[in-house]
Design a protein around this motif. Sequence first.
Motif, mmCIF file in Angstrom:
data_model
loop_
_atom_site.group_PDB
_atom_site.id
_atom_site.type_symbol
_atom_site.label_atom_id
_atom_site.label_comp_id
_atom_site.label_asym_id
_atom_site.label_seq_id
_atom_site.Cartn_x
_atom_site.Cartn_y
_atom_site.Cartn_z
ATOM 1 N N GLY A 135 0.793 -1.218 0.000
ATOM 2 C CA GLY A 135 0.000 0.000 0.000
ATOM 3 C C GLY A 135 0.825 1.266 0.000
ATOM 4 N N ASP A 136 2.143 1.145 -0.233
ATOM 5 C CA ASP A 136 3.004 2.326 -0.218
ATOM 6 C C ASP A 136 2.883 3.150 -1.497
ATOM 7 N N VAL A 137 2.602 2.502 -2.624
ATOM 8 C CA VAL A 137 2.535 3.188 -3.915
ATOM 9 C C VAL A 137 1.425 2.569 -4.761
ATOM 10 N N LYS A 138 1.073 3.263 -5.835
ATOM 11 C CA LYS A 138 0.111 2.735 -6.803
ATOM 12 C C LYS A 138 0.762 2.414 -8.139
ATOM 13 N N ASN A 139 1.732 3.229 -8.550
ATOM 14 C CA ASN A 139 2.350 3.068 -9.864
ATOM 15 C C ASN A 139 3.870 3.053 -9.746
ATOM 16 N N VAL A 140 4.481 1.944 -10.180
ATOM 17 C CA VAL A 140 5.938 1.819 -10.184
ATOM 18 C C VAL A 140 6.416 1.779 -11.629
ATOM 19 N N LEU A 141 7.333 2.676 -11.967
ATOM 20 C CA LEU A 141 8.010 2.627 -13.258
ATOM 21 C C LEU A 141 9.252 1.765 -13.077
ATOM 22 N N PHE A 142 9.273 0.630 -13.752
ATOM 23 C CA PHE A 142 10.411 -0.286 -13.652
ATOM 24 C C PHE A 142 11.119 -0.317 -14.999
ATOM 25 N N ILE A 143 12.406 0.038 -14.981
ATOM 26 C CA ILE A 143 13.211 0.112 -16.200
ATOM 27 C C ILE A 143 14.376 -0.864 -16.093
ATOM 28 N N THR A 144 14.599 -1.619 -17.162
ATOM 29 C CA THR A 144 15.810 -2.429 -17.296
ATOM 30 C C THR A 144 16.665 -1.791 -18.385
ATOM 31 N N ALA A 145 17.956 -1.611 -18.134
ATOM 32 C CA ALA A 145 18.801 -0.947 -19.126
ATOM 33 C C ALA A 145 20.246 -1.419 -18.977
ATOM 34 N N GLU A 146 20.855 -1.786 -20.094
ATOM 35 C CA GLU A 146 22.239 -2.256 -20.069
ATOM 36 C C GLU A 146 23.004 -1.807 -21.303
ATOM 37 N N THR A 147 24.290 -1.541 -21.088
ATOM 38 C CA THR A 147 25.232 -1.332 -22.182
ATOM 39 C C THR A 147 26.378 -2.328 -22.004
ATOM 40 N N TYR A 148 26.034 -3.603 -22.074
ATOM 41 C CA TYR A 148 27.018 -4.679 -21.886
ATOM 42 C C TYR A 148 28.119 -4.648 -22.935
ATOM 43 N N SER A 149 27.851 -4.029 -24.080
ATOM 44 C CA SER A 149 28.863 -4.020 -25.140
ATOM 45 C C SER A 149 30.170 -3.388 -24.658
ATOM 46 N N ARG A 150 30.080 -2.509 -23.661
ATOM 47 C CA ARG A 150 31.286 -1.874 -23.126
ATOM 48 C C ARG A 150 32.129 -2.830 -22.286
ATOM 49 N N PHE A 151 31.557 -3.971 -21.919
ATOM 50 C CA PHE A 151 32.287 -4.967 -21.138
ATOM 51 C C PHE A 151 32.964 -6.009 -22.022
ATOM 52 N N LEU A 152 32.782 -5.932 -23.338
ATOM 53 C CA LEU A 152 33.231 -6.994 -24.227
ATOM 54 C C LEU A 152 34.541 -6.628 -24.922
ATOM 55 N N HIS A 153 35.528 -7.495 -24.815
ATOM 56 C CA HIS A 153 36.802 -7.263 -25.491
ATOM 57 C C HIS A 153 36.622 -7.461 -26.994
#
Length: 339
Positions: A135-153
């Motif tokens: 009951g703390d909130v009604k609407n949660v904006l949930f975002i997933t975001a990654e730039t894994y390409s920067r981890f790749l040799h």
Amino acid sequence: MSGNSFASISAVSYYLPSGSLTNEQLSKAFPEWSVDKIMQKVGISTRRIAAKDEFTSDLAVAAAQRLFEEYNLRGDDIDYLILCTQSPDYFLPTTACLVHDRLKLSSAAGAIDINQGCSGFIYGISLARGLIAAGDVKNVLFITAETYSRFLHPDDKGNRSIFGDAAAAVLVSADPAGGKIGRVILGTDGGGAKNLIVKNGAVRFPKTDVQTMREDEDGNLFNDNYLYMNGTEIFNFTLESVPALVKDTLERNLLHQEDIDLYIFHQANKFMLDYLRKKIRIPQENFFMSMEHSGNTVSSTIPIAMKRALLEGKIKKVTKVQVAGFGVGYSWGGTVLQF
């Protein structure tokens, strides 16, 4: 505010950066890998890659803005922002605070990062569901975001053939419309942490100037400044954990396998998903795959696939969708969405 016994995913959108890495480009860099061989092994023809001046917060904002436009939402509608990423803009502040500011959300809205990988979508909607149920909130904006390409040799042909950059945004709300989130199953085995890791770059092991390369069991070159994945161990973990996850999730939700209309798993790669589908005995027509033109986008694969399934008419009213995420950590999670 009184609590709610349910929470629903009532909106979903995603954003892919304009840069790309095609199988033709990979085959040119690694002549021993033909275009057909790459496609057959991973089921991906193009990975989307963030530009040099494009970071996780930029992808997250773009996905959220698309969500707002598609579903006629405003910043004032959001009570809480959860951002799932393992490639934040900074160590601190949290990337969620940067995204909160750029989206002009209310100063009364919470904003927090969670560091989670391929199971991150399940973990995030579980947290959002809990906030709404309390009951703390009604609407949660949930975002997933990654730039894994920067981890790749650049010389790591295996991981470069798999991972792409992306962001997805969902609205988890107390509104009964949308996909009602069922009971959630979560799991962790930190003993597998070493098998999918970027070892250097944080506090325990800072990045080094040493560029000595090592070769893994599949002939891929890497060093500790970049992503290392033990493909054999990850595959074994997946085959052991995911069938049990599917079974436990169904039992927790008082369902049987034949009750599920559509299965959307983390889009790891085609070979792994085909193997899982056959092992669990899921009919091909009930198993949704959608990674060919985006790659493995880590925590964003499930919401991206969900959006595409919605657009293709695979998800309709009175549809039960089982979702399952699994990977880095090790960690895993699953639930059933009732549309």
